[in-house]
Every structure is written in structure tokens, then in C-alpha cells.
Motif scaffolding. Sequence first.
Motif, PDB file in Angstrom:
ATOM      1  N   THR A 150       0.924  -0.912   0.040  1.00 20.02           N
ATOM      2  CA  THR A 150      -0.014  -0.122   0.054  1.00 20.02           C
ATOM      3  C   THR A 150       0.878   1.151  -0.013  1.00 20.02           C
ATOM      4  O   THR A 150       1.710   1.321   0.804  1.00 20.02           O
ATOM      5  N   VAL A 151       0.758   2.118  -1.010  1.00 16.87           N
ATOM      6  CA  VAL A 151       1.315   3.386  -1.101  1.00 16.87           C
ATOM      7  C   VAL A 151       0.360   4.654  -0.743  1.00 16.87           C
ATOM      8  O   VAL A 151      -0.597   4.594  -1.424  1.00 16.87           O
ATOM      9  N   LYS A 152       0.678   5.414   0.102  1.00 10.23           N
ATOM     10  CA  LYS A 152      -0.137   6.483   0.386  1.00 10.23           C
ATOM     11  C   LYS A 152       0.675   7.699   0.234  1.00 10.23           C
ATOM     12  O   LYS A 152       1.880   7.725   0.578  1.00 10.23           O
ATOM     13  N   THR A 153      -0.057   8.796  -0.241  1.00 13.67           N
ATOM     14  CA  THR A 153       0.406  10.153  -0.424  1.00 13.67           C
ATOM     15  C   THR A 153      -0.740  11.252  -0.162  1.00 13.67           C
ATOM     16  O   THR A 153      -1.693  11.025  -0.467  1.00 13.67           O
ATOM     17  N   ASP A 154      -0.137  12.023   0.363  1.00 12.99           N
ATOM     18  CA  ASP A 154      -1.055  13.239   0.566  1.00 12.99           C
ATOM     19  C   ASP A 154      -1.113  14.323  -0.462  1.00 12.99           C
ATOM     20  O   ASP A 154      -0.160  14.667  -0.968  1.00 12.99           O
TER      21      ASP A 154
END
Length: 886
Positions: A228-232
Motif C-alpha cells: 500500500t502506497v499512500k500520499t497526501d
Amino acid sequence: MPFPLLIVTFISSLAMALQNPGDQVSIAGWNLQSTHAVNSNLTAWSLPHANVSSWYRIGPRATILAGLLESNVYNESDLFYSDHLAGISKANFDVPWLYREEFSLPEFPTDKHLFLKTHGITSKADIFFNGAQIASSDLQIGSYAGHIYDLTSHVLVGQNALLIKAYPTSYRDDFALGWVDWNPHPPDSGTGVWRNVELKLTGPVSISPPRVTTNFTADALRSPVNVTVKTDVVNHGGAPVDVAVQGSIHSTDSTKTIDLSYQIHLPAHSNSTVTLNATIDDPQIWWPATWGTQPLYNVSINASLPSGAISDIAPLTKFGIRHVVSTLSSDDDVAFTVNSHPFQVRGAGYAADIFLRFDLDRLEAIFQYVLDMGLNTIRLEGKQEHPELYDLADRMGLMVIAGWECCDKWEAWSYNEDNPGTLWHDEDYTVAQASMLHEAEMMQPHPSLLAFLVGSDYWPDDRATDLYLTALRSMDWPNPVIASASMRGHPRQLPASGMKMDGPYDWVPPNYWYGDSFGAAFGFGSEQGAGVGTPELFSMRKFLSDSDLKALWSSPNAGQYHLAPKNGVFSTRKIFNNALSKRYGQSKSLEEYVFKSQLMDYEATRAEFEAFAVRQNASRPATGVVYWMLNSAWPSLHWQLFDYYLQPAGAFFGAKVGARQEHVVYDYESKNVYLVNHSLKSRGTRHIVVDLVALNGTRLLHREVTTETAPLASKDILHIPDITTLLKGAVGFLRLILKDDNPSEPLSRNVYWLSGQSDVLDWDKSEWYTTPVTTFANFTALSSMEPFTVAATATVLGDDKSRVSDTLTSVEVNLENQSDVPAFFIRFTIVDSTTHEELAPVFWSDNYVTLFPREKLRLVVKVRAKGGWAVTMRVGVGDERTLKHQ
Ligand SMILES: *[C@@H]1O[C@H](CO)[C@@H](O)[C@H](O)[C@H]1NC(C)=O
Ligand SMILES: *[C@@H]1O[C@H](CO)[C@@H](O)[C@H](O)[C@H]1NC(C)=O
Ligand SMILES: *[C@@H]1O[C@H](CO)[C@@H](O)[C@H](O)[C@H]1NC(C)=O
Ligand SMILES: *[C@@H]1O[C@H](CO)[C@@H](O)[C@H](O)[C@H]1NC(C)=O
Ligand SMILES: *[C@@H]1O[C@H](CO)[C@@H](O)[C@H](O)[C@H]1NC(C)=O
Ligand SMILES: *[C@@H]1O[C@H](CO)[C@@H](O)[C@H](O)[C@H]1NC(C)=O
Ligand SMILES: *[C@@H]1O[C@H](CO)[C@@H](O)[C@H](O)[C@H]1NC(C)=O
Ligand SMILES: *[C@@H]1O[C@H](CO)[C@@H](O)[C@H](O)[C@H]1NC(C)=O
Ligand SMILES: *[C@@H]1O[C@H](CO)[C@@H](O)[C@H](O)[C@H]1NC(C)=O
């Protein structure tokens, strides 16, 4: 294994480097000056074209003192000599200092944004850009608090000027990097722009560095892994926008690429977090160095607009697939697993440079030493350094326990009985939260992280814990969070730490570690050791004056400036020196004192690591130990495994023997011999040969045992009931040799010098820093041993490519004891033939070796030898000779 070094490029022409959205550069360097020395109109200083010809020119990240050293205002060898550092007036640093840089920028279209990114400025700063104040010190406060500021409306076409006013630092009041009793405090208290400052160009939408988590639990190493790759994502513009967040994950060996993409609609001035999912079907698993390889994956993502134009590019981020867990045993001891295997921490406490200078090449040598000693972890107590440290640890397979520091503002809560700081107010909680957010973001994807300790000597209060935990959660922190490094208490939201901080920090005898209280080998010791780490003479002469050196051996209770600060428990070598003369006899010269110190240092570190190895699977297991400490912030006489000049001495080789992967150990208390195995896979038949000889070489005991070894275990294989009787109060040598069925070199070879009289500890009189000894072992007979003859040759083996940054020369040294008595504690060095400098870093397979009568031994050394070099051999106190080599 070779690995490429991370290359950080600073581009001075920002106009060239900041052309396209997503471009990011670090400020290449600063002009530095005291507010004392220049007129006080900061608006004027922050406009382009100011005359800074009288300012110092320094690099991109430097405390004031580091900057003044760079500018040759001070000279390191002079500043570090004797007590010269004490001569620098702190008054120069009681006023703010200015960091200023000018750069040209191109004309940006109206939908572009220019951001300034800070990563912590000590202690706090006002920031000005082209005559406007863009941040004030109530926001930009704390050494670890990073912030992002929008510069767009102040950008000028052509020359632009950035000015940072850094305020003085007080360890009592500020969230800084303090030194407690580690070393004298730097006169500037670390004030300044110690970390990079960056400029980033984006379109209307920006994205944060990605955070990566996986569902890997190591139950099945080959099953698919969900990543899972999260970015704001933030829309800075006044219009709604459809954003495509896209990119890929690829293995660093380029064998696999997985595309990522997601569309999101963002209203004007809004933000959201985007979660990208990928499945890696045949994952490559990351392991700590001694257990396997360190495959890494790259994540690259960007944000683009409906036009197809890129609006931002996230920094290339590496992650590794591995799983770390901590548990608390029924005895309330913490234990870690990495990829489901019990991971016994064998680590040491890391010290940053006293002026926070950062040298990646030096750090690589330090990490290589850690691995060379067989250690697997470093602990950072509030010295979190820079992103490059974590990159290096990932690549080298070294685990990192990070965390906040003790003994100053960071732990200024009312229940802290030792609190020297100003109690936290509302605004302090905000600084702590910003610090945690920033450090968590920096560390998040790195597989080398083992845990974050939100406290050291004391645990954070509930309010701080809430903020820390919320920050860690919002950064998708995937690793254990531990309340503190001690067992004094814990906040409501976290369990007991399971880490003991019960000393010792000063000298204790080797059998201490086989006891059953305080720092002895059970549970998890977060910072402990016998305080040793005496440099060799060659290093000492660089930083001690003749009178300092004289005092060292002839005034055993004298204070030394290169120990802990004045009047503290650790400002003298009293406890060590008393034991040294009681156990080895009074020294009559500096050379004799240093030789004997190396003996006692070696005994001390070997026993600590061996006892923890022996008890790794005891009924109350020894789950980990962090040696206090790995290295020193400046030239020091104690608390280190190698010295400031990267010379390894007795403490290093004691640790290196004691922490061997497969090893045979003599337990000073039970008189049992243990077979130790720290590896994940090695098993099978092992042969152990035990010999005890008297000082005159007469054999007193011989035993041979054949047994099986098993991974991650220690095993009692033999009892030696008769050592004390056999030695009849005298001194003897015990040699333990471990072999597998391969007839070549032994897996381990371990020689002890033992006294018929054991050290006797008075446990009931223990202090927090030591346990006193009532009767000392008697090794004085070692001083009247028969002379011995050792034949030695050195042969060049060739180049060694284990460091990519460097080619090392590999040399073999063959020894033969031609006498009928033991050849005791022979030290080898490799010196530059022209300068006669002892070369470092230097990697010896073994050193300070003791050969039994007629024994042969082969050593290998790897060193960066640019010019001519020679191996020297030191026998006893003074006899040093140079080996001829082919
Ligand atoms: C400071 O400098 C600015 C820019 O040169 C100028 O406009 C301002 O008047 C100065 N302020 C004072 C108090 O001299
Ligand atoms: C800058 O200041 C220095 C003195 O600090 C002076 O000698 C020099 O002439 C000045 N340069 C300019 C261009 O004004
Ligand atoms: C630093 O000081 C030492 C001792 O005073 C001197 O020998 C050396 O040349 C100096 N080094 C530099 C770079 O100035
Ligand atoms: C992780 O996700 C993959 C893909 O769905 C699945 O095959 C695997 O079993 C999961 N692992 C765990 C530990 O749940
Ligand atoms: C793994 O990812 C796949 C596809 O993205 C998804 O269908 C599956 O439910 C995920 N598995 C787990 C255990 O999260
Ligand atoms: C994101 O939006 C929230 C809620 O409007 C706001 O509090 C926060 O500051 C925003 N964050 C950023 C990075 O703009
Ligand atoms: C990824 O998975 C998460 C949770 O399962 C989900 O909320 C998110 O929408 C998914 N992202 C994509 C791009 O499918
Ligand atoms: C050697 O030392 C042992 C033990 O101290 C002693 O018994 C023996 O007599 C000594 N041998 C010689 C030849 O001195
Ligand atoms: C220590 O050993 C030496 C030599 O064996 C002996 O002369 C001395 O008396 C011993 N010292 C003590 C305190 O027992």
C-alpha cells in the motif's frame, strides 16, 4: 556485498534546477554571520544584492560551530586538543546568527508554486525571503520540526534572497540535540541550520513523500505481498481539479515493475490522502545483514493534471519487504522478531559528531565496523541525523532503534525525578508533535527501522503520548513504538517498555554479566557496559597534552576533560584505574598503562556480548543488549568500541570475539563452556577443543567434544570444574576452538587469561552506574611471564572490493609462536610508510591475539592503503617491530 553510495547533489544554479514542476533542490550553501557583527535590519539583509563579503561561507547544513570550522575560524585538531574547547566563549553564541543565500530563479507561470521545506532548525528561526518574513520562530521551532512554506507570492525573477535567523539554544528550554554527560557541550549548543533546506517547484497540486506498508508477516515467505502506497495530495489552487496520481514500484534489480494509478477530484484549496495498491507475486524479502540479503524496491509517483502536465513528483522512495514485531514476555522483557525469527539485539549506542557534522563516508566506515564486530543494531538516542543514514542502514542490513533523548527539555515532565528541563507548556506539545510527524515521515519506508522509543530514561506523559501516537499513525508507522528505554513507568496508552536501564556505565568485572540482577545478561539492556574504550597511544597523542597523558597513569583519580563533563560520576577513570592496578599491578609508565587498559577493555566487552549470547535461550532469555556506546562525538577516553579516529583497540576486538556468529564461550561464573549460534541456518556437527595451560606453557587440561549446533541457540556442552584448583590461585590461559567438518580455519578461536582468584562483586552495594568489587582477580603474574618468540610474515592478497566507494588492500599475516610459553596479547597495526600514521578504518579478522605454545595463526587485514604501508607487531608493552611483506 557492494552497494552504490547515495549521491546527494547540490546544484548551485537553482534557475537551471528549478525549471519544471516536481523539481526539488537543496540550498547549496550559506553565508553565515552573527547578528552581533552586522546591522540589525533583517529586511535589508533578506533582499537580493546585499554585501556579504564579510560573512563566512559554509556548506548546506552546519551548526554555527561546524560552519566556523569549515571557514577555518577554528581548527579541529587544535580545538580537540587537551581542554582547548573550554576556551571558546559561549557568549558569542548567546545571540542569533544569520544564514543567508542568494540564488536566481526563472520566471514561473502563474499556476506554479515554489515551496520552502525545512527539516528542523536549532533552536528556532525567523525566515525571510526577498524582504518579507515568511515564518516566525513560534512555528519554525525545534531541531526536528520540519515545515513547508509557500514562497510563491514573493518570488522575484532573477536574484532572490533567503535569510534564516537562528536563535540560541538552551537544552533546558528547547527541543534540541543535547549531550547530557556524553562529552563537553559544544559552545554553540548546536544552534543553526543543521539539516538541509530545500526548494520545491510544483503546479497547483502537490504530493507528499510516499508512505509504504505491506501485509507481509513472514508466515509464508513466498506468498504474494500486498503493498500500500499512500500520499497526501493538496490542491493549492483556487479552482477544483481532477488529479491523476500515478507511478510504479520496481525492484532495484529492475526485474519487476508494477504500475500504480488513481484519479481523484479535489475541490479548490483542499487536500486528501490517496491510497495506491499493488500486489507483488514473488516478493524479494529484506533481511538483517547476517541473515540474508537486502533487496529494495523503488516507488516513484507523480501527480498530473487533466492536460497531462505533471504537477508534482514525489522523491524517489525505497522500501524493503520485511516484518518487525515486539512482544513482552511474562517477565516483562521486550523481545523482537524480524521476519518471524527471534532477533536478539546486539547493538551499541550511536553518537553524532559533537558539532553535528555529517560525513557519509565516515558513517559507512562506522556501520561497517558495527557489522564487522558481529553487531546487528545501532540505537540513536535523539541523534536522528539525516535521511542518508537510513538509506545506508537499509543497504547494509543494519537495524536502527531510533527515539527521543533523555535528560533535557525532551523529558521535562513533573514525574521525572532527574528533570533538568523546563516543564512542558501547551506550545511545547505542538513542537513535539511537529517533530514526531517529521521524523516519522523521514523514517517510515525504511526496512532498517526496528522501533521508535518515544522516551529514553522517562516515558512521555499521556498528552504527549497521544500526540506522538497520532503522528506516528498518520504517517503509517509500521514498526514497534516503545514507551522508553527504561522500566521506570509508562503512559496509559503504551505497555511497559520491557527495556532495562539499570547500568552499569562504569567498570565491572567480566563475571558481572553472568549474575542475575541489574545489567547482567537477562532481558533487554537498552544502554549498558563496563565503560571501557581506551584509545591506543597513537590516537591519544593527538588530543591529550603531555600533562594529560602523565595524569592518565600516574594520577588515577584525576579528572580528564575528554571524559564526561566535570564533577559528574564519569569525569574520572577512578573506578577503572583502581581495578586496573588491583588486577594487573601498578603501571610504571604510560605505555604499560595503555597496554593493561586494552587487556581490561577486551575482557569487559567480550564478556558482555558473550553472556548475552549464552543466555539467548535461557529460562529468562537475554533478548538484547545495547552497548554503551558505539562511538564518541569527539576524541574520548571511554564509552566507545573504537576511537574518534576510527582506530579499533581492545574494546573492539573483545566485542568482535564475543559477538561471533558461531562461537564457544566460557562462563566465568558457572565455569561451563557454551556453544553459541546466532545464525538462521547453520546446523550440523561441531567439534570443540578446550585447552588450559599455565603461564609457563604446561598443559593443565585438554578436552574434546563433538556435538550438534542449532540456529539461534546456545548450548551448554562442557563443565570445567577444576579450573580454580588447577590454577592454584595462579594465572592460566584457556583456549576454546570451534570447528565444523571443514578442516580449514576454525569457526571461532577464543583465548581467555584466567585468574585462580575470581573477582567478587558486592551486588547489594550496587549504584546506578556500577557494582563494586570486594576482591579482585589477580593477574599480576602476567607481568613476569617468560619472553616468547613469534615469527610473522605479511603477504599481499590483493584488492578487496567490499566497499564501492573505495578499494581496500587485503593482506595476510601469518604468525607462529616458536616458544614453549604462550605469546600474549599481540597487537598489529598497519601504518603509512611515509607519514607513520596508523591507517583507519582498518578491518582485522582478529587482533590482540594470544598464541598457545608452538601455535600458528593466520590473520587477514583490509585497509585503504593509498601509498606505501607496513604491518607492525607490538609484543608486550613496548617491543614494536615492522613486518617485511611480499
Ligand atoms: C530596513 O531596510 C529596508 C530595505 O532596505 C528599508 O526599507 C527600511 O527602511 C529599513 N528599516 C530601518 C529601520 O532602517
Ligand atoms: C562590501 O563590503 C566590504 C566591507 O565589508 C567593502 O570592502 C566592499 O567594498 C563592499 N563591496 C561593495 C560592492 O560594496
Ligand atoms: C591546526 O592546528 C594545528 C595545531 O595548532 C596545526 O599544526 C595545523 O597545521 C592546523 N591546521 C590547519 C588546517 O590550520
Ligand atoms: C497479503 O495479500 C496477498 C494478496 O492478496 C495474499 O495472498 C496474502 O496472503 C496476504 N498476506 C497476509 C499475511 O495476509
Ligand atoms: C490484496 O490486493 C488485492 C488486489 O489489490 C485485493 O483484491 C486483496 O483483497 C488484497 N488482499 C489483502 C489481504 O489485503
Ligand atoms: C488539509 O485539510 C485539512 C482540513 O481542511 C487542513 O486542516 C489541513 O491543514 C490541510 N493540510 C494541508 C497539507 O493542506
Ligand atoms: C486501495 O485499497 C484501499 C483499501 O483497501 C482502498 O481504500 C483504495 O481505494 C484502493 N486504492 C485503489 C487505487 O484502488
Ligand atoms: C609450570 O607451571 C605449573 C603450574 O604453575 C607448575 O606446576 C610446573 O611445575 C611449572 N613447570 C615448570 C617447568 O616450571
Ligand atoms: C597476586 O599474585 C602475585 C603473583 O602470583 C602474588 O605475589 C601476590 O601476592 C598476589 N596478590 C594478592 C593480593 O593476592
